[in-house]
Design a protein around this motif. Structure first.
Motif, PDB file in Angstrom:
ATOM      1  N   GLY A   1       0.806  -1.228   0.000  1.00 26.80           N
ATOM      2  CA  GLY A   1       0.000   0.000   0.000  1.00 26.80           C
ATOM      3  C   GLY A   1       0.831   1.266   0.000  1.00 26.80           C
TER       4      GLY A   1
ATOM      5  N   VAL B   1      -0.801   1.824  -4.375  1.00 27.30           N
ATOM      6  CA  VAL B   1      -2.070   2.548  -4.186  1.00 27.30           C
ATOM      7  C   VAL B   1      -2.494   3.222  -5.491  1.00 27.30           C
ATOM      8  CG1 VAL B   1      -3.139   4.536  -3.044  1.00 27.30           C
ATOM      9  CG2 VAL B   1      -1.893   2.839  -1.692  1.00 27.30           C
TER      10      VAL B   1
ATOM     11  N   TYR C   1      -0.452   2.416   5.427  1.00 21.65           N
ATOM     12  CA  TYR C   1      -0.688   2.849   4.058  1.00 21.65           C
ATOM     13  C   TYR C   1       0.104   4.130   3.787  1.00 21.65           C
ATOM     14  CZ  TYR C   1      -4.313  -0.662   3.624  1.00 21.65           C
ATOM     15  OH  TYR C   1      -4.980  -1.873   3.559  1.00 21.65           O
TER      16      TYR C   1
END
Length: 452
Positions: free
Chosen positions: A13, A18, A39
């Motif tokens: 991530g 992403v 993330y």
């Protein structure tokens, strides 16, 4: 309906993963993404973003002296690390929230857990669940590594800097790449006594010799103890700190030691080799120009491929992957002429070839100037800046541009557009100077200082 749970499963991530997941989902692709940590990846959580905020914090140290030279009656106070760190972590939490929301709002299903590969179309989550996908994208990034030596576990890496309870009084940084040099400058600016060991003859290997020479000079001028041709043999904890034995015979005590001696792709224990996926010597996933691995359904982008380990490059690789696989438009990744900045003090901005690399290819002309900038010279500073162009004698194209100066990162972004377009030295010469600025020197250098 497809036989697979998803059209695309992304592992990682960070910036590349992403972006690929989000853009693919916007095209109506069924996407899932697994991330075992936070993330945003290296860049947002433990790299470019917190580092740049620390760069900003460290630069205020010199502002007070400079302001006084300009007539302001200012007094410097102490730097409050705890206050800064609290604000820093709040900002990183905010950014992580944005990354999560981008995925959620675009319909990407996320799993906050580790995922490994079972076969070319199946991943296994840490809880044992298995998910299938027509395509799998590896975007696990990389991590800092420590060399094997006695006491290495006592040292920290760049990942740990942002979590220190307090700033040490003294620190040894081992390494000579951009991460080592940036943190040496940051910590020095925040009041830490910084010593830097590098085993090579000059820091910032691979960059233009003249530019890196000036950076090293300025670092020393700013109070960093830089020892070149020096490495460490061992580390041990002493009642008064960390005792370090160096290859040059020195034995010194430091409050903290940081290794910035390289990074490795996060490919261990992922089940990759068992699938026939080829890894390079550093553990990187070997891919073709379309980011496709030796296993046709598996692609990889970003630091896990160890091509050009920069955030914007990972993002572009992710975009090119989506265009290739889901857009029906095979798009190779363009790794040529990438502008980049090193946030030392002063900064270095660079695009294209160094003088050394260019002259090995063809005859070149070198245009270069070094001077004291107006703002700091007025305040009595000895700081120097450098502007340099490497020009092909045959085509007159600018093959490389190197800037060492405050704000060099901002300058090189714009110079990068011209050089990517194939600008010649005469195109630069035809451009009117913006006066008075440092960057005007880029368009006013009329005669080469040498040919090579």
């Amino acid at each position: 309906m497809s036989d697979f749970d998803y059209d695309l499963f992304v592992i990682g991530g960070g910036s590349g993963g992403v972006r690929a997941a989000r853009v693919a989902a916007q095209r109506g692709v069924r996407v899932a993404l697994a991330e075992e940590d936070r993330y945003g990846g290296t860049c947002v959580i433990r790299g470019c973003v917190p580092k740049k905020l620390m760069v900003f914090a460290s630069e205020y140290a010199g502002v007070v002296d400079e302001a006084r030279a300009y007539g302001w009656d200012l007094q410097a106070g102490a730097f409050d690390w705890t206050k800064f760190r609290t604000s820093l972590h709040a900002e990183l939490d905010r950014l992580e929230g944005i990354y999560r929301n981008l995925l959620k709002s675009n319909g990407v299903e996320t799993f906050d857990t580790r995922a490994t590969l079972v076969d070319p179309h199946t991943v296994e989550l840490a809880d044992g669940r298995r998910k299938t996908a027509k395509h799998i994208l590896l975007a696990m990034g990389g991590r800092p590594v420590k060399p094997e030596m006695p006491g290495a576990e006592l040292a920290i890496t760049s990942n740990d800097i942002f979590h220190l309870d307090a700033l040490p009084k003294s620190m040894l940084i081992i390494g000579g790449g951009y991460i080592a040099c940036e943190f040496a400058c940051i910590l020095n600016g925040l009041g830490v006594e910084v010593t830097q060991y590098y085993r090579g003859a000059q820091v910032l290997r691979g960059f233009d010799d003249e530019a890196r020479g000036l950076v090293a000079e300025e670092m020393q001028q700013n109070g960093i103890r830089l020892h070149l041709g020096t490495n460490i043999l061992s580390l041990e904890r002493d009642k008064s700190g960390l005792r370090v034995k160096a290859t040059n015979g020195d034995e010194e005590l430091f409050d903290q030691v940081m290794f910035a001696t390289g990074r490795a792709p996060n490919t261990e224990n992922m089940g990759l080799e068992a699938l026939g996926l080829e890894l390079g010597r550093n553990g990187q996933v070997l891919v073709d120009k379309y980011s496709q691995s030796a296993v046709p359904s598996i692609y990889a982008v970003g630091d896990v491929t160890d091509r050009v380990n920069l955030t914007p490059v990972a993002i572009r690789e992710g975009m090119a992957f989506v265009e290739t696989v889901f857009g029906g438009n095979p798009t190779p990744v363009d790794h040529d002429l990438i502008p980049t900045a090193i946030f030392t003090q002063p900064e270095m901005g660079t695009i294209g070839l160094s003088e050394e690399a260019a002259r090995d290819i063809e005859p070149v002309e070198i245009y270069c100037t070094s001077f004291k900038p107006m703002q700091t010279a007025f305040a009595g500073s000895k700081q120097r800046v450098l502007m340099k162009l490497v020009v092909s004698q045959a085509t007159r194209r600018v093959m490389g541009c190197h800037i060492v100066a405050p704000g060099a990162g901002e300058m090189i972004q714009l110079a990068g557009i011209a050089i990517k377009m194939g600008a010649t030295k005469e195109d630069f010469d035809r451009t009117v100077a913006v006066h008075p600025t440092m960057s005007e020197e880029i368009v006013t250098m009329k005669s080469p200082v040498r040919t090579a």
